[in-house]
Scaffold this motif. Structure first.
Motif, PDB file in Angstrom:
ATOM      1  N   GLU A  25       0.864  -1.209   0.188  1.00  0.00           N
ATOM      2  CA  GLU A  25       0.002   0.071   0.051  1.00  0.00           C
ATOM      3  C   GLU A  25       0.939   1.125   0.114  1.00  0.00           C
ATOM      4  N   GLN A  26       2.002   1.147   0.607  1.00  0.00           N
ATOM      5  CA  GLN A  26       2.846   2.477   0.574  1.00  0.00           C
ATOM      6  C   GLN A  26       3.763   2.282  -0.575  1.00  0.00           C
ATOM      7  N   GLN A  27       3.742   1.552  -1.464  1.00  0.00           N
ATOM      8  CA  GLN A  27       4.560   1.656  -2.732  1.00  0.00           C
ATOM      9  C   GLN A  27       4.012   2.943  -3.471  1.00  0.00           C
ATOM     10  N   GLN A  28       5.013   3.612  -3.929  1.00  0.00           N
ATOM     11  CA  GLN A  28       4.725   4.596  -5.144  1.00  0.00           C
ATOM     12  C   GLN A  28       4.205   4.247  -6.424  1.00  0.00           C
ATOM     13  N   THR A  29       3.112   4.459  -6.913  1.00  0.00           N
ATOM     14  CA  THR A  29       2.448   4.170  -8.327  1.00  0.00           C
ATOM     15  C   THR A  29       3.423   5.079  -9.284  1.00  0.00           C
ATOM     16  N   LEU A  30       3.969   4.275 -10.316  1.00  0.00           N
ATOM     17  CA  LEU A  30       4.564   4.678 -11.175  1.00  0.00           C
ATOM     18  C   LEU A  30       3.774   5.189 -12.611  1.00  0.00           C
ATOM     19  N   PRO A  31       3.870   6.324 -13.182  1.00  0.00           N
ATOM     20  CA  PRO A  31       2.821   6.411 -14.320  1.00  0.00           C
ATOM     21  C   PRO A  31       2.786   5.663 -15.360  1.00  0.00           C
ATOM     22  N   LYS A  32       1.555   5.368 -15.847  1.00  0.00           N
ATOM     23  CA  LYS A  32       1.500   4.157 -16.855  1.00  0.00           C
ATOM     24  C   LYS A  32       1.838   4.689 -18.185  1.00  0.00           C
ATOM     25  N   SER A  33       1.745   5.741 -18.486  1.00  0.00           N
ATOM     26  CA  SER A  33       1.823   6.402 -19.769  1.00  0.00           C
ATOM     27  C   SER A  33       2.907   7.562 -19.903  1.00  0.00           C
ATOM     28  N   ALA A  34       3.457   7.982 -20.899  1.00  0.00           N
ATOM     29  CA  ALA A  34       4.383   8.961 -21.160  1.00  0.00           C
ATOM     30  C   ALA A  34       3.634  10.324 -20.717  1.00  0.00           C
ATOM     31  N   PRO A  35       4.504  11.263 -20.240  1.00  0.00           N
ATOM     32  CA  PRO A  35       3.749  12.368 -20.035  1.00  0.00           C
ATOM     33  C   PRO A  35       3.285  13.268 -21.274  1.00  0.00           C
ATOM     34  N   LYS A  36       2.222  14.130 -20.967  1.00  0.00           N
ATOM     35  CA  LYS A  36       1.752  14.688 -22.167  1.00  0.00           C
ATOM     36  C   LYS A  36       2.537  15.751 -22.816  1.00  0.00           C
ATOM     37  N   GLN A  37       2.693  15.970 -23.989  1.00  0.00           N
ATOM     38  CA  GLN A  37       3.605  17.021 -24.417  1.00  0.00           C
ATOM     39  C   GLN A  37       2.648  18.086 -25.013  1.00  0.00           C
ATOM     40  N   THR A  38       3.091  19.141 -24.708  1.00  0.00           N
ATOM     41  CA  THR A  38       2.137  20.458 -25.096  1.00  0.00           C
ATOM     42  C   THR A  38       3.012  21.242 -26.214  1.00  0.00           C
ATOM     43  N   ILE A  39       2.230  21.205 -27.434  1.00  0.00           N
ATOM     44  CA  ILE A  39       2.898  22.042 -28.504  1.00  0.00           C
ATOM     45  C   ILE A  39       2.379  23.272 -28.466  1.00  0.00           C
ATOM     46  N   ALA A  40       3.212  24.405 -28.256  1.00  0.00           N
ATOM     47  CA  ALA A  40       2.617  25.695 -28.112  1.00  0.00           C
ATOM     48  C   ALA A  40       2.473  26.562 -29.307  1.00  0.00           C
ATOM     49  N   ASP A  41       3.360  26.252 -30.302  1.00  0.00           N
ATOM     50  CA  ASP A  41       3.276  27.078 -31.762  1.00  0.00           C
ATOM     51  C   ASP A  41       3.573  26.090 -32.722  1.00  0.00           C
ATOM     52  N   ILE A  42       3.453  26.661 -34.099  1.00  0.00           N
ATOM     53  CA  ILE A  42       3.543  25.878 -35.350  1.00  0.00           C
ATOM     54  C   ILE A  42       5.044  25.318 -35.358  1.00  0.00           C
ATOM     55  N   ASP A  43       5.951  26.114 -34.976  1.00  0.00           N
ATOM     56  CA  ASP A  43       7.558  25.862 -35.022  1.00  0.00           C
ATOM     57  C   ASP A  43       7.791  24.465 -34.087  1.00  0.00           C
ATOM     58  N   GLU A  44       7.100  24.320 -33.118  1.00  0.00           N
ATOM     59  CA  GLU A  44       7.257  23.295 -32.197  1.00  0.00           C
ATOM     60  C   GLU A  44       6.632  22.019 -32.816  1.00  0.00           C
ATOM     61  N   LEU A  45       5.466  22.314 -33.444  1.00  0.00           N
ATOM     62  CA  LEU A  45       4.650  21.193 -34.309  1.00  0.00           C
ATOM     63  C   LEU A  45       5.458  20.541 -35.293  1.00  0.00           C
ATOM     64  N   GLU A  46       6.133  21.620 -36.105  1.00  0.00           N
ATOM     65  CA  GLU A  46       7.114  20.961 -37.544  1.00  0.00           C
ATOM     66  C   GLU A  46       8.317  20.229 -36.707  1.00  0.00           C
ATOM     67  N   ASP A  47       8.784  20.980 -35.727  1.00  0.00           N
ATOM     68  CA  ASP A  47       9.771  20.030 -35.143  1.00  0.00           C
ATOM     69  C   ASP A  47       9.691  18.831 -34.733  1.00  0.00           C
ATOM     70  N   TYR A  48       8.199  18.596 -34.048  1.00  0.00           N
ATOM     71  CA  TYR A  48       7.836  17.304 -33.598  1.00  0.00           C
ATOM     72  C   TYR A  48       7.704  16.407 -34.734  1.00  0.00           C
ATOM     73  N   ARG A  49       6.977  16.997 -35.732  1.00  0.00           N
ATOM     74  CA  ARG A  49       6.727  16.086 -36.945  1.00  0.00           C
ATOM     75  C   ARG A  49       7.996  15.626 -37.648  1.00  0.00           C
ATOM     76  N   THR A  50       9.260  16.409 -37.580  1.00  0.00           N
ATOM     77  CA  THR A  50      10.430  16.269 -38.148  1.00  0.00           C
ATOM     78  C   THR A  50      11.060  15.056 -37.568  1.00  0.00           C
ATOM     79  N   ARG A  51      10.899  15.064 -36.136  1.00  0.00           N
ATOM     80  CA  ARG A  51      11.674  13.956 -35.027  1.00  0.00           C
ATOM     81  C   ARG A  51      10.938  12.739 -35.648  1.00  0.00           C
TER      82      ARG A  51
END
Length: 666
Positions: free
Chosen positions: A31-57
């Motif tokens: 009961e005292q164990q710390q639960t780890l996150p099951k999915s990757a943290p959400k990534q918030t894209i602020a503008d078009i440049d970040e979106l293009e960078d995400y698509r490129t990668r």
């Protein structure tokens, strides 16, 4: 020097007031164990440049993965789906095209490609993809099904029909034709469906295809067309190629529409023409049909047909099973169809035994006999009966063995036809090729009934010439002469017979000779015969018979003569077997009890042996002694002196055996 740490001693060793179990410790830790996150943290894209960078990668990662796993379908699909999710259909199409270039035989690429275009309502593009796919992979039914489904859902029925026609040109599997027929039926274009069926039965000319066609016509209500299709199927497939399923289905079709006579005709036609190996359920179905709609005669015909089928199967497995052929021929005779019965007989006699051993022919020859009797008594065909007998005689290997029965039956058949010379010729041929006592007896019986005694004498002379050891032949020959009043000839025959060196039953001929002389009241001749017989054999039965003869034939002095013979026999048998001597004495004693006095009876009683109980050691197979058994031995009066010594020896043997057994137990 290492000094271990000091451990404080427990001062209070009593149990704690609250007990904690291992299960409670584990539960608290979990009961005292710390639960780890099951999915990757959400990534918030602020503008078009970040979106293009995400698509490129992301694209760079997919390309690297493709470089490593170019032949893996899932990598291509994930890449294309991601581009589709980014609403970049041009790039997604490019990825699908690259995948198809790498492996155009993979139908998954084509299906996902077309589904993407359909999902985004690019119908013409999807149509182009499907068209390219079925052109390159025409043997993949899934591509055709999906292409047809798309056009059908759009309501473009002419295009759907055109695709089906392109598909059918490749002569696909049965399910593809069924799908095309269902499409036309749904549109209620029955003529189009019929034309498809006509091509269908040519591409797949099987029974089930014809049955589908007929049932389709029945389903849409065209009964005459369905009946015509059944008839065409039988003509197309031929009698040998038609399976029982087709005839059963046709008959049941007629039965459903109350055409009982038509159904019965179909069943009978099928039974006559379908190979027996392919008609396992046909007889059972026909039997059930007749039980429902037929009469007693019809049911009997069905049962006969079923038995006929069973016999055919059995003789096919084992053609030399003559018992099966017997049952089969009886069945055909009972059915009353002479041509069919004759055919079965011909087939049965064609299965000649594989070896020339008489034991293998004993059952087979009765097939010929039954065949001849059938032709004579049932078919009333005299010429064929004569031919059957003649062919059977030609077939038999007379130099190795033959059968007297077939010769005799052939001759008796000719007698029934009032052809006496032919019967004599058959008997003569049989005696020349296969001289046996049964044949000669049958021939002699015939001539006796006709009163030709000179011919009978010649036959008996031939009989004893061929088989001089046969006492029955000598006895019958002499008896014939005696019945004809030829006493001297009969006596001469007996005299010649008793002089034969190798008689099979000499006691028979001697007894008949003596009885003959007694019947003629020639008692002196009978005595001489007894004396001659005693010179040859010293058997106790001869002495007893001689004594009884003297008692019956000597008049007032008969008792004394019989007693003298008993005395003479007793002296003659002193060196014979004890059993024979005992039989003589018991018979003598019975004679004295009936015809003698007390004195003569006591003299015989003194000669009767005593029965002594003896013991002997049983020898086991391994050589050891297994115990003592009792047996009886007869001791005659002249052997009484040696009795004590014999008893003493037996007693000593028994005591020695008991001593040995006691030592073994200790």
């Amino acid at each position: 020097m290492f000094n271990p740490p000091k451990v404080s001693k427990v001062k209070n060793k009593s149990a704690a007031p609250v007990q904690i179990t291992a299960e409670q410790i584990l539960r608290v830790a979990l009961e005292q164990q710390q639960t780890l996150p099951k999915s990757a943290p959400k990534q918030t894209i602020a503008d078009i440049d970040e979106l293009e960078d995400y698509r490129t990668r992301k694209r760079q990662a997919f390309e690297v993965s493709l470089g490593r796993n170019r032949g893996v379908t899932s990598v291509w699909m994930k890449y294309a789906q991601w581009e589709e999710s980014q609403k970049d259909l041009t790039r997604a199409r490019s990825i699908f095209e690259r995948a198809i270039d790498s492996n155009y035989r993979n139908e998954v690429f084509w299906i996902r490609y077309a589904e993407m275009e359909m999902k985004n309502k690019n119908i013409n593009l999807a149509r182009n993809v499907w068209d390219r796919a079925v052109s390159l992979l025409p043997r993949v039914p899934q591509l055709w099904y999906k292409f047809v489904f798309m056009e059908d859902m759009l309501g473009n029925y002419p295009a759907t029909r055109a695709i089906f026609e392109r598909w059918m040109a490749w002569k696909p599997e049965e399910s593809s034709w069924n799908a095309y027929i269902k499409f036309e039926t749904r549109l209620k274009l029955y003529d189009n469906a019929r034309s498809i069926f006509e091509r269908y039965i040519l591409v797949h000319p099987f029974v089930k295809t014809w049955l589908k066609y007929a049932k389709y016509e029945e389903k849409i209500g065209f009964i005459d067309n369905a009946r015509m299709i059944y008839q065409r199927a039988i003509e197309f497939l031929g009698e040998d190629g038609s399976e029982e399923e087709l005839f059963i289905s046709f008959a049941k079709f007629e039965e459903r529409f109350k055409e009982i006579e038509r159904a019965r005709v179909i069943y009978k036609y099928a039974i006559d023409h379908v190979p027996k190996s392919k008609a396992k359920d046909l007889f059972e179905t026909f039997t059930n049909f007749e039980k429902q709609h037929g009469d007693r005669i019809g049911i009997e015909d069905v049962i006969i047909g079923k038995k006929r089928f069973q016999y055919e199967e059995e003789v096919k497995k084992n053609p030399n099973s003559y018992d099966t052929w017997f049952d089969y021929t009886k069945l055909e005779e009972a059915s009353g169809e002479i041509p069919k019965a004759r055919e079965v007989y011909e087939r049965s006699i064609a299965n000649i035994p594989p070896t020339n051993e008489k034991k293998h022919w004993k059952r087979y020859i009765y097939l010929w006999i039954n065949y001849a009797l059938f032709e004579e008594l049932v078919a009333k065909d005299i010429d064929r009966t004569r031919l059957v007998y003649s062919e059977c005689i030609k077939l038999l290997p007379h130099n190795i063995f033959s059968f007297s029965k077939i010769w005799i039956m052939f001759a008796q058949f000719e007698i029934r036809q009032l052809n006496l010379e032919k019967a004599r010729s058959i008997f003569g041929n049989a005696i020349g090729r296969y001289p046996k006592g049964k044949i000669l007896d049958a021939y002699i019986t015939l001539e006796i009934e006709l009163g030709n005694f000179e011919r009978v004498r010649k036959l008996y002379e031939k009989y004893i010439e061929i088989m001089p050891e046969n006492c029955t032949a000598w006895e019958k020959y002499a008896q014939l002469e005696s019945e004809l009043g030829e006493t001297d000839r009969a006596r001469a025959i007996y005299e010649i017979a008793v002089q034969q060196p190798s008689l099979d039953r000499p006691e028979l001929i001697w007894r008949c000779y003596i009885d003959f002389e007694i019947e003629q009241k020639e008692f002196e001749m009978a005595r001489l015969l007894y004396r001659r017989l005693l010179e040859r054999t010293n058997h106790v039965k001869v002495w007893i018979s001689f004594a009884q003869f003297e008692f019956n034939a000597s008049g007032s002095n008969s008792t004394e003569k019989a007693r003298q013979l008993y005395n003479e026999a007793h002296r003659a048998l002193l060196d014979s077997d004890k059993e024979e001597r005992l039989v003589l004495l018991e018979n003598w004693k019975q004679f004295e009890e009936e015809n003698g006095n007390q004195e003569t009876l006591s003299q015989v009683t003194k000669k009767i042996p005593k029965r002594l109980i003896k013991k002997r050691v049983i020898q086991l197979p391994d050589g050891s002694e297994g115990g003592v058994e009792e047996y009886f031995e007869y001791i005659f009066p002249e052997e009484q002196s040696s009795l004590p010594n014999l008893s003493l020896k037996i007693l000593e043997r028994a005591q020695a055996w008991k001593k040995q057994k006691k030592e073994q137990e200790q």
